[in-house]
Scaffold this active site. Structure first.
Site, mmCIF file in Angstrom:
data_model
loop_
_atom_site.group_PDB
_atom_site.id
_atom_site.type_symbol
_atom_site.label_atom_id
_atom_site.label_comp_id
_atom_site.label_asym_id
_atom_site.label_seq_id
_atom_site.Cartn_x
_atom_site.Cartn_y
_atom_site.Cartn_z
ATOM 1 N N GLY A 4 0.798 -1.220 0.000
ATOM 2 C CA GLY A 4 0.000 0.000 0.000
ATOM 3 C C GLY A 4 0.827 1.265 0.000
ATOM 4 N N ASP B 298 2.678 5.096 -11.660
ATOM 5 C CA ASP B 298 2.030 6.182 -12.406
ATOM 6 C C ASP B 298 0.514 6.161 -12.179
ATOM 7 O OD1 ASP B 298 4.507 6.859 -13.393
ATOM 8 O OD2 ASP B 298 4.255 5.731 -15.252
HETATM 9 N N1 LIG Z 1 0.899 -6.518 -6.062
HETATM 10 C C1 LIG Z 1 0.139 -5.437 -5.853
HETATM 11 N N2 LIG Z 1 -1.163 -5.571 -5.538
HETATM 12 C C2 LIG Z 1 -1.946 -4.498 -5.349
HETATM 13 N N3 LIG Z 1 -1.529 -3.231 -5.450
HETATM 14 C C3 LIG Z 1 -0.246 -3.022 -5.751
HETATM 15 C C4 LIG Z 1 0.666 -4.101 -5.968
HETATM 16 N N4 LIG Z 1 1.881 -3.581 -6.269
HETATM 17 C C5 LIG Z 1 1.724 -2.239 -6.220
HETATM 18 N N5 LIG Z 1 0.460 -1.898 -5.919
HETATM 19 C C6 LIG Z 1 -0.101 -0.526 -5.761
HETATM 20 O O1 LIG Z 1 0.656 0.370 -6.549
HETATM 21 C C7 LIG Z 1 1.218 1.410 -5.728
HETATM 22 C C8 LIG Z 1 2.594 1.757 -6.248
HETATM 23 O O2 LIG Z 1 3.407 0.605 -6.155
HETATM 24 P P1 LIG Z 1 5.003 0.663 -5.982
HETATM 25 O O3 LIG Z 1 5.328 1.164 -4.624
HETATM 26 O O4 LIG Z 1 5.508 -0.694 -6.361
HETATM 27 O O5 LIG Z 1 5.395 1.757 -7.077
HETATM 28 P P2 LIG Z 1 6.730 1.896 -7.951
HETATM 29 O O6 LIG Z 1 7.843 1.154 -7.302
HETATM 30 O O7 LIG Z 1 6.907 3.346 -8.181
HETATM 31 O O8 LIG Z 1 6.313 1.171 -9.293
HETATM 32 P P3 LIG Z 1 6.772 1.448 -10.804
HETATM 33 O O9 LIG Z 1 7.811 2.528 -10.752
HETATM 34 O O10 LIG Z 1 7.261 0.127 -11.279
HETATM 35 O O11 LIG Z 1 5.520 1.862 -11.493
HETATM 36 C C9 LIG Z 1 1.182 0.870 -4.317
HETATM 37 O O12 LIG Z 1 1.054 1.931 -3.410
HETATM 38 C C10 LIG Z 1 -0.054 -0.041 -4.358
HETATM 39 O O13 LIG Z 1 -1.219 0.715 -4.117
#
Ligand SMILES: Nc1ncnc2c1ncn2[C@@H]1O[C@H](COP(=O)(O)OP(=O)(O)OP(=O)(O)O)[C@@H](O)[C@H]1O
Ligand SMILES: [Mg+2]
Length: 328
Positions: A228, A257
Site C-alpha cells: 500500500g 504512475d
Molecule cells: N501486487 C500489488 N497488488 C496491489 N496493489 C499493488 C501491488 N503492487 C503495487 N500496488 C499498488 O501500486 C502502488 C505503487 O506501487 P510501488 O510502490 O511498487 O510503485 P513503484 O515502485 O513506483 O512502481 P513502478 O515505478 O514500477 O511503477 C502501491 O502503493 C499499491 O497501491
C-alpha cells in the site's frame, strides 16, 4: 484551472527471442560483435510517465494537460490520449527527433538487450509552463515527473519563481541525479512522491534526514508496493492505506504512475489525503492486473463497488460523487 502533468512520453518496443543470446556470443570475438536475432514477437506499448498519469486521470473523468516533448511520429499516440480525455495541445513536437523509445529484446532465459533513445524528450527543456497555464485558465498543480533532467530543473524553478504549486515525482531520475539536482527538484514541493527504495535514495543523495525532507515538502507520499502507501506530514501521524487485493498479478510496470493519477484526481476533487491514497491504490491495481500501462478499461459501477469492498461504503460515496469512468 487544470492540472499540468510534465514528464516523459515514450513507447516501449518489446521483442522476444525464442533462443538464448549466450548461444550466439563468442567470448573471444566480442570486440567484433555483430549479431542479429530473429524474434517471433513485437509488442508496442504506450508509456512514458506523464502520458501514463494523464491516461489515468482522463479515465477518472478529469481533463489533464500533458506537457512534454515528442516527435512527428506522435500522431497515433496523440489520438489515443485525446480519446481518453487528455489535453495534448501543449505537447511540444520536435522537427528533427523521434519520440523517446525503449527497445528491448528478451530471450527465453529472460536475458535482455535494451536501449533507451531519449530523442525528442531532450527538447522538453525548451517548454515554458506559464503560457500553457494561461491557455487553460491557470494551473492547480504542476507535476514534475521523470523527464530530461534539464527540463525537470527548469519546470521546478519556474513553478517556484511564479508561485505555482508543484508536485515532485523524480522517480527513475533519482538514480541519475546528483544531490544538488535532487535537492533542487524537491525543495518547496507541495507533495513529494516516491517508493520506499527511492525514499532511501533521496535521503542518501540529498544528505537530508527524513525529517528534513518533510520540512521542505508539505506532504511525502511513499508507496510500498503490495503493502500500500504511507502519507506523511511534518508533525503529524502518518496515514497508512492498504493496497487493493489483486485478482491476479500479471505485470506491475506502471503501477506507480496509476497510483499518482488516482491520488491527484482525488486532490483535484478536494478530497482528503486518505481518500486520495485509496483512489491511487485502486487505480494501481488495475495496472497490476494487465500487461501494459494503458490497457485497462474502467466501468463506473464495478469501480465504485471495488472501492467500497476495500475501503467501505462511506468512503466510496465520496469518490462516486466525482468519478466518471468511460463505461457505465
Ligand atoms: N501486487 C500489488 N497488488 C496491489 N496493489 C499493488 C501491488 N503492487 C503495487 N500496488 C499498488 O501500486 C502502488 C505503487 O506501487 P510501488 O510502490 O511498487 O510503485 P513503484 O515502485 O513506483 O512502481 P513502478 O515505478 O514500477 O511503477 C502501491 O502503493 C499499491 O497501491
Ligand atoms: Mg515508480
Amino acid at each position: 484551472m487544470s492540472l499540468l502533468v510534465t514528464g516523459s512520453i515514450a513507447t516501449d518496443h518489446l521483442m522476444s527471442f525464442p533462443g538464448r543470446f549466450s548461444d550466439s556470443l563468442v567470448v573471444e570475438q566480442l570486440d567484433k560483435l555483430s549479431v542479429s536475432f530473429l524474434v517471433d514477437d513485437l509488442e508496442v506499448r504506450r508509456g512514458g510517465c506523464a502520458a501514463n498519469i494523464c491516461f489515468g486521470l482522463g479515465n477518472l473523468g478529469l481533463r489533464p494537460v500533458l506537457v512534454g516533448a515528442v516527435g512527428e511520429d506522435f500522431v497515433d499516440y496523440r489520438a489515443w490520449l485525446e480519446r481518453h480525455h487528455v489535453d495534448c495541445s501543449s505537447v511540444h513536437v520536435s522537427e528533427t527527433r523521434h519520440t523517446a523509445r525503449f527497445v528491448c529484446t528478451t530471450d527465453k532465459d529472460m536475458a535482455q538487450f535494451a536501449s533507451f533513445y531519449a530523442g525528442a524528450m531532450t527538447e522538453a527543456r525548451e517548454i515554458e509552463l506559464q503560457p500553457i497555464a494561461d491557455r487553460v485558465g491557470g494551473a492547480t498543480y504542476v507535476l514534475v515527473g521523470p523527464n530530461d533532467p534539464e527540463a525537470m530543473r527548469r519546470h521546478t524553478q519556474e513553478c517556484r519563481e511564479r508561485g505555482i504549486p508543484f508536485l515532485a515525482d523524480p522517480s527513475q531520475q533519482l538514480a541519475f541525479g546528483d544531490g544538488e539536482l535532487i535537492r533542487d527538484l524537491i525543495d518547496g514541493a507541495d507533495i513529494l512522491f516516491s517508493n520506499e527504495y527511492e525514499s532511501a535514495l533521496i535521503e542518501k543523495k540529498t544528505g537530508w534526514s527524513a525529517a528534513e525532507v518533510l520540512d521542505r515538502v508539505g506532504t511525502w507520499v511513499v508507496t510500498l508496493g503490495a503493502d500500500g502507501v504511507r502519507v506523511e506530514r511534518s508533525g503529524q501521524e502518518p496515514i497508512v492505506v492498504a493496497a487493493v487485493p489483486e485478482i491476479e498479478k500479471v505485470e506491475p510496470t506502471g503501477v506507480g504512475d496509476a497510483f499518482r493519477a488516482g491520488f491527484l484526481a482525488a486532490l483535484e476533487w478536494g478530497l482528503s489525503h486518505e481518500r486520495a491514497a485509496q483512489l491511487g491504490c485502486l487505480l494501481a491495481v488495475y495496472v497490476v492486473e494487465r500487461v501494459g500501462t494503458q490497457e485497462y478499461t474502467l466501468h463506473q459501477s464495478e469501480f465504485v463497488q471495488r472501492f467500497a469492498d476495500t475501503y467501505g461504503e462511506q468512503a466510496a460515496a465520496e469518490i462516486a460523487a466525482h468519478v466518471k469512468t468511460p463505461r457505465p
